[in-house]
Enzyme design. Structure first.
Site, PDB file in Angstrom:
ATOM      1  CG  ASN A   1      11.766  25.194 -14.134  1.00  0.00           C
ATOM      2  OD1 ASN A   1      11.742  24.357 -13.238  1.00  0.00           O
ATOM      3  ND2 ASN A   1      10.959  26.249 -14.164  1.00  0.00           N
ATOM      4  CD  GLU A   2      19.408  27.379 -15.607  1.00  0.00           C
ATOM      5  OE1 GLU A   2      19.254  27.284 -16.840  1.00  0.00           O
ATOM      6  OE2 GLU A   2      19.808  28.432 -15.065  1.00  0.00           O
ATOM      7  N   PRO A   3      18.288  23.271 -18.049  1.00  0.00           N
ATOM      8  CG  PRO A   3      19.704  23.543 -19.876  1.00  0.00           C
ATOM      9  CD  PRO A   3      19.228  24.231 -18.639  1.00  0.00           C
TER      10      PRO A   3
ATOM     11  CB  SER B   1      13.848  21.319 -15.357  1.00  0.00           C
ATOM     12  OG  SER B   1      14.769  22.236 -14.839  1.00  0.00           O
TER      13      SER B   1
ATOM     14  CB  THR C   1      21.748  31.011 -15.771  1.00  0.00           C
ATOM     15  OG1 THR C   1      21.068  30.163 -16.689  1.00  0.00           O
ATOM     16  CG2 THR C   1      20.751  31.903 -15.058  1.00  0.00           C
TER      17      THR C   1
END
Ligand code: F6R
Length: 658
Positions: free
Chosen positions: A182-184, A186, A201
């Site tokens: 869940n990247e920024p 999300s 990532t």
């Protein structure tokens, strides 16, 4: 969960803990923290504490005849935790028969058997060593056809529900602040779905995949909502590289820019850190803002340097008011007035500076970092890879040689893994030309052809042959020798240790063994140095520096009774990734503009590591640029504190064995 365990095993290498002391309630000490946070002396201690909680839950559920549903992460962080669970299964009979697991995420697309798949990771690190029923293992499928991914996500969520929901969720944190993938950006109610991976990532995963281009662009991940539904959550983080994002997640307000910060809204989430990952928290970084502290000399230095930087003032201009206004009234009460503290810290820092890293003969050495005698000294510089010596301490290295010391360089590993395939082929092509130049008869052509073919077909799964690895090692040996020649080290003083732990042919190294330690001991006993320099760099992304320093320290501790060790000082430099904080520094060696140039040229000898080396990490600057920026920044810092103005400074921390 046990209370924080802060018996620091190696206080010289990690930030020590000067916490507000006395009878303060936990809430007071942690008042800057918005999630319950426990700090442990080491990752091992933290992993064991989480394993304790998981074991307790499994046992409690088993007693009740219930299944225990656990959400699990992958990555480097949980390895110690999994190893501990496996150990408990084997040694104390902890059973996983009543356990159902749901993994957080998987790369997409990826085959389950791929070396870097999370599926493979989980079986290698946990499942195949315990008695969990294979049908109870759930991992998102990275090989699911694209059109079915969304359906698979929904089914995954349903399966969690059918299992009765997660009882506990274990997490790691990425440097983007992601949990799962869940990247920024999300959303807090997201569920299992396909996501695009953040570029940071992908950079972090690049080494495992032999280059960023091979890292999948997508991932399938449980959502923030799926994670938050677990009634109990533990997030583990280890190492300096996580310190900054941990501070944001724990101390700043909730924001989708740092998905981990959503845990602030969870009623039962706990962050488990080692000291290095906790280094950015107020209670560790600037504990005087939290409450009364134990003011050791080094700690006073740390606080004063911080104050100077905050107020942009040199040490000798700090006033009582400056201290009082910035949470340091206790320091003034105990050790003040300000001018007394200022002068003490100023002198203390001034005494770290020396142009004679090997000691200056015929002078009073009482306030110098290194003793005058013996002179000249026998010096060993350990370099984990073949270029760390010049990158990290090239200026000091050149000084030691110039000042007449008997300097030995010990390259601990061959560094072959960091040579590109293209460079290997280029050198082989070069060697082919020897045939005609020297009119010799050897079959360089066919070796060249087969190597070129091999590299064309090579992918992330291929293990390099021993011969090709040796060619790459020879390339690095040649470069290291060129740098040593340039600095003036005789050939007989250049040692290539080729420590066995490194020689796997893949990015993943073996754990260090007794052989590595014995080889290090034998080498040191042969030289019997008066000074040792070694990389105390713990944030090397592949852990090689970490293994190398651990080996040296283990070897030294085992030889502590040797006569020569009593007269040997150990100096730690930091590698390409980070510099020592000033409060730890014991020796600062200033470099003139000409010496900065010499250092740069010595680094240039390592051609295979120039212009986009394989393992640069996420910092796009070349190694020589990082070294120069860092050494110049240290010089500026000394200057701003009110010391002399130098072009650049290399700094070292003294490691005391006893
Ligand atoms: C992996 C996962 C990720 C990792 C994170 C940290 O299943 O959920 O969020 O926990 O990327 O990775 P490491 O531990 O390798 O630093």
């Amino acid at each position: 969960m046990k209370k924080d365990n802060l018996n620091d095993p190696n206080p010289q290498l990690v930030d020590s803990y000067h916490l507000p002391f006395g009878d303060h309630p936990d809430e007071y000490i942690r008042r800057f923290e918005r999630i319950r946070t426990h700090v442990f002396a080491s990752a091992d201690d933290g992993s064991k504490a989480v394993a304790d909680r998981v074991e307790a839950l499994i046992t409690e559920k088993s007693r009740k005849g219930e299944m225990c549903v656990i959400g699990l992460p992958t990555g480097s962080t949980p390895k110690g935790f999994y190893a501990e669970l496996v150990r408990r299964h084997k040694e104390t009979g902890l059973s996983f028969k009543n356990v159902i697991t749901f993994n957080l995420d998987e790369y997409y697309p990826i085959k389950p058997e791929h070396r870097q798949s999370y599926n493979r990771f989980m079986w290698d690190n946990l499942f195949k060593h315990i008695d969990i029923l294979p049908g109870n293992v759930n991992i998102p499928r990275g090989d699911c056809p694209r059109e079915e991914v969304s359906m698979m996500g929904q089914e995954y969520e349903l399966k969690i529900k059918e299992a009765g929901g997660l009882d506990i969720q274990i997490l790691g944190i990425g440097r983007t602040g992601h949990i799962g993938f869940n990247e920024p950006g999300s959303s807090p109610n997201s569920t299992t779905r396909l996501v695009a991976l953040d570029s940071l990532t992908r950079q972090d995963a690049a080494a495992d995949f032999y280059g960023e281009d091979n890292v999948p662009r997508y991932g399938i991940t449980m959502g923030i909502g799926s994670i938050m539904a677990a009634p109990e959550i533990y997030l583990m983080a280890w190492g300096e590289a996580k310190a900054d994002i941990i501070r944001k997640a724990v101390e700043e307000s909730v924001s989708d820019a740092v998905p981990t910060s959503f845990l602030q809204n969870h009623p039962n989430a706990t962050i488990v850190l080692d000291l290095a990952a906790a280094a950015g928290l107020t209670r560790i970084k600037t504990p005087w803002l939290v409450g009364p502290c134990e003011w050791t000399d080094r700690f006073i230095r740390k606080a004063v340097v911080w104050l100077c930087q905050k107020l942009n003032k040199p040490i000798l201009k700090l006033t009582d008011r400056d201290y009082n206004d910035n949470g340091m009234s206790y320091l003034i009460t105990e050790h003040g007035p300000s001018n007394k503290i200022n002068i003490k810290v100023f002198n203390d820092l001034q005494h770290t500076i020396t142009g004679w890293p090997g000691g200056k003969p015929n002078v009073d050495d009482t306030t110098r970092p290194e003793r005058a005698l013996p002179f000249p000294k026998k010096v060993v510089i350990f370099s984990p890879h073949p270029d760390d010596d010049v990158i990290s301490m090239g200026g000091t290295f050149a000084r030691l040689v110039e000042q007449g010391h008997d300097v030995h360089i010990a390259y601990q590993t061959s560094g072959s893994i960091a040579v590109s395939d293209d460079d290997a082929v280029r050198y082989l092509d070069f060697v082919r030309s020897f045939k005609s130049i020297f009119n010799v008869d050897f079959d360089a052509d066919s070796f060249y052809q087969s190597a070129a073919e091999f590299y064309k077909k090579k992918d992330a799964k291929t293990v390099e042959t021993n011969e090709l690895r040796q060619i790459k090692a020879a390339i690095r040996r040649g470069e290291a020798k060129a740098a040593c020649r340039f600095i003036g080290v005789p050939e007989g003083n250049i040692h290539f240790m080729n420590l066995p732990f490194y020689e796997t042919g893949t990015v993943k190294k073996n754990p260090a063994t007794e052989n590595d330690i014995l080889q290090t001991m034998e080498f040191l006993r042969k030289i019997k140095p008066h000074q040792i320099y070694a990389a105390g760099d713990l944030s090397d992304p592949h852990g090689t520096h970490r293994v190398c320093i651990d080996l040296i320290l283990e070897a030294l501790h085992r030889m502590i009774g040797d006569e020569w060790i009593k007269d040997c000082r150990i100096w730690l430099y930091r590698g390409a990734w980070q510099e020592w904080d000033l409060d730890k520094v014991d020796m600062a060696v200033p470099l003139s503009p000409e010496e900065v140039e010499i250092k740069r040229l010595a680094i240039f000898k390592h051609q295979s590591q120039k212009d986009g080396a394989l393992f640069m990490g996420s910092d796009k600057r070349e190694f020589w640029q990082r070294a120069e920026d860092r050494n110049k920044a240290t010089a500026i810092l000394y200057d701003k504190l009110g010391m002399a103005e130098y072009e650049a400074i290399e700094v070292f921390v003294r490691y005391k064995l006893a």
